[in-house]
Design a protein around this motif. Sequence first.
Motif, mmCIF file in Angstrom:
data_model
loop_
_atom_site.group_PDB
_atom_site.id
_atom_site.type_symbol
_atom_site.label_atom_id
_atom_site.label_comp_id
_atom_site.label_asym_id
_atom_site.label_seq_id
_atom_site.Cartn_x
_atom_site.Cartn_y
_atom_site.Cartn_z
ATOM 1 N N GLN A 103 43.871 50.621 74.049
ATOM 2 C CA GLN A 103 42.983 49.837 74.239
ATOM 3 C C GLN A 103 42.883 48.248 73.499
ATOM 4 O O GLN A 103 42.185 48.126 72.684
ATOM 5 N N PRO A 104 44.180 47.617 73.970
ATOM 6 C CA PRO A 104 44.451 46.409 73.101
ATOM 7 C C PRO A 104 43.360 45.318 73.377
ATOM 8 O O PRO A 104 43.191 44.600 72.303
ATOM 9 N N LEU A 105 42.964 45.438 74.586
ATOM 10 C CA LEU A 105 41.960 44.105 74.842
ATOM 11 C C LEU A 105 40.614 44.695 74.058
ATOM 12 O O LEU A 105 40.033 43.299 73.319
ATOM 13 N N LEU A 106 40.338 45.772 73.943
ATOM 14 C CA LEU A 106 38.909 45.530 72.886
ATOM 15 C C LEU A 106 39.358 45.349 71.377
ATOM 16 O O LEU A 106 38.541 44.477 70.780
ATOM 17 N N ILE A 107 40.333 45.867 70.848
ATOM 18 C CA ILE A 107 40.612 45.688 69.236
ATOM 19 C C ILE A 107 41.008 44.062 69.117
ATOM 20 O O ILE A 107 40.452 43.350 68.137
ATOM 21 N N TRP A 108 41.899 43.394 70.154
ATOM 22 C CA TRP A 108 42.047 42.329 69.975
ATOM 23 C C TRP A 108 40.939 41.231 70.167
ATOM 24 O O TRP A 108 40.594 40.043 69.398
ATOM 25 N N SER A 109 39.989 41.659 71.049
ATOM 26 C CA SER A 109 38.789 40.869 71.139
ATOM 27 C C SER A 109 37.623 40.841 69.966
ATOM 28 O O SER A 109 37.396 39.839 69.434
ATOM 29 N N PHE A 110 37.875 41.827 69.279
ATOM 30 C CA PHE A 110 37.050 42.041 68.071
ATOM 31 C C PHE A 110 37.637 41.157 67.067
ATOM 32 O O PHE A 110 36.922 40.455 66.483
ATOM 33 N N SER A 150 46.743 31.396 63.744
ATOM 34 C CA SER A 150 46.737 32.716 64.027
ATOM 35 C C SER A 150 45.995 33.143 65.210
ATOM 36 O O SER A 150 46.346 34.157 65.744
ATOM 37 N N LEU A 151 45.059 32.416 65.813
ATOM 38 C CA LEU A 151 44.308 32.709 67.092
ATOM 39 C C LEU A 151 45.104 32.811 68.123
ATOM 40 O O LEU A 151 45.003 33.683 69.001
ATOM 41 N N VAL A 152 46.289 32.100 67.951
ATOM 42 C CA VAL A 152 47.685 32.378 69.052
ATOM 43 C C VAL A 152 47.847 33.715 69.052
ATOM 44 O O VAL A 152 48.276 34.407 70.316
ATOM 45 N N LYS A 153 48.047 34.339 67.938
ATOM 46 C CA LYS A 153 48.513 35.939 68.014
ATOM 47 C C LYS A 153 47.446 36.938 68.331
ATOM 48 O O LYS A 153 47.788 37.969 68.978
ATOM 49 N N VAL A 154 46.129 36.606 68.026
ATOM 50 C CA VAL A 154 45.173 37.479 68.188
ATOM 51 C C VAL A 154 44.420 37.165 69.565
ATOM 52 O O VAL A 154 43.667 37.952 69.755
ATOM 53 N N TRP A 155 44.635 36.369 70.393
ATOM 54 C CA TRP A 155 44.163 36.287 71.836
ATOM 55 C C TRP A 155 44.163 37.338 72.250
ATOM 56 O O TRP A 155 45.185 38.330 72.725
ATOM 57 N N PRO A 156 42.951 37.846 72.988
ATOM 58 C CA PRO A 156 42.839 39.362 73.438
ATOM 59 C C PRO A 156 43.547 39.452 75.041
ATOM 60 O O PRO A 156 44.059 40.754 75.071
ATOM 61 N N TRP A 157 43.807 38.644 75.687
ATOM 62 C CA TRP A 157 44.640 38.744 77.114
ATOM 63 C C TRP A 157 46.197 38.658 77.062
ATOM 64 O O TRP A 157 46.378 37.549 76.938
ATOM 65 N N LYS A 158 46.749 39.646 76.749
ATOM 66 C CA LYS A 158 48.222 39.755 76.685
ATOM 67 C C LYS A 158 48.794 40.637 78.036
ATOM 68 O O LYS A 158 47.990 41.514 78.326
ATOM 69 N N VAL A 159 50.030 40.164 78.326
ATOM 70 C CA VAL A 159 50.827 40.898 79.325
ATOM 71 C C VAL A 159 52.203 40.820 78.950
ATOM 72 O O VAL A 159 52.645 40.020 78.064
ATOM 73 N N ASP A 160 53.011 41.658 79.580
ATOM 74 C CA ASP A 160 54.381 41.572 79.124
ATOM 75 C C ASP A 160 55.069 40.673 79.934
ATOM 76 O O ASP A 160 54.352 39.991 80.665
ATOM 77 N N ALA A 161 56.346 40.867 79.855
ATOM 78 C CA ALA A 161 57.239 39.554 80.473
ATOM 79 C C ALA A 161 57.087 39.821 81.983
ATOM 80 O O ALA A 161 57.311 39.126 82.862
ATOM 81 N N LEU A 162 56.784 41.077 82.573
ATOM 82 C CA LEU A 162 56.551 41.250 84.086
ATOM 83 C C LEU A 162 55.172 41.070 84.644
ATOM 84 O O LEU A 162 54.882 41.470 85.577
#
Length: 337
Positions: free
Chosen positions: A134-141, A276-288
């Motif tokens: 659930q990465p979107l949830l924890i990164w949003s928090f 550090s907000l760059v690192k904890v930005w919630p919406w992330k994808v991989d290289a593809l």
Amino acid sequence: MTASPSPRPNTPSSSAKTDAASLSNPAAAPSKADNPKQLLAVYIKGMAMGAADIVPGVSGGTIALIAGIYERLINALGSIGPSLWQVFRQHGGIKGLLAVWRQVDATFLLFLLLGIATSFATLAGLIKNLLDNQPLLIWSFFFGLVVATVVILLSEIKRWNAARTGLFIIGIVTAVVISNLPLLTTTPSLPYLFFAGAIAICAMILPGISGSFILLLMGAYDTVLEAVHTFNLSVIITLMAGMATGLLLFTRMLKWLLARYYQATLALLTGFIAGSLVKVWPWKVDALGTLNSDAINNVAPWQYPAGAQWLTTLGLMLLGAILVSALSWWGNRTNRV
């Protein structure tokens, strides 16, 4: 709500002078006498620091700063050194040991470390599971938590000038650059883990730069997390030895800066947190452009494959902001007591 009361001007205040005196004459440093309620508060704040340090991108130092214990932590760690032998010799025996204990504020450090260790022992598995599933949830928090922290700390910086503005920008740029470094893939040896621990603990002490993320960059994060799960003593002891070495080499400098240039140092530290907000930005994808546990590339919310999920993400951001604001208020209240 503001962070803990601290020296405001660049010239040393009375408390800053006390800190300076303790550096030149360790025996002159004031001792802390905490009642059980205050020690429980330190333990809980340690748990909050430990929970933050588990997440790659969030620093336990950020929690310490907003909870009002950052300067005390740095002062305590900065008191550890060869001068403690002189303190022991002045008193001798049991009295000497007690003098050393008071000198390093060891009761405070003990309860803080117990709190951190409790989080690592009880929350590491849960947080790792959330990061994987659930990465979107924890990164949003944590994004909401970090944004609120930056707002609170910016209000603490008085009389902005060119130097403090420059330090704030330097902090942002440094954190952004570190957050975008490529990850190493390696099988870490014990000497490498020692070195990684020394570097990571410096990052853990600095608000905004995550010690866990440094371990991730150096390819040691999974090894360390697995060692905690399996209680691999050789890895744990090696890492702790590296961390102890890093602490002894780094904290005295930071203690000196906080004692003499509090506002300038706070501007730099706040810049680290903002970057550090760059690192904890919630919406992330991989290289593809897909979602998996390796997703590290930030995208706009509307480009997220699973949808922005505005209601959930904004709600969790608000929850993070409320909790960090409550922690800041509690830090102020316990400091006044």
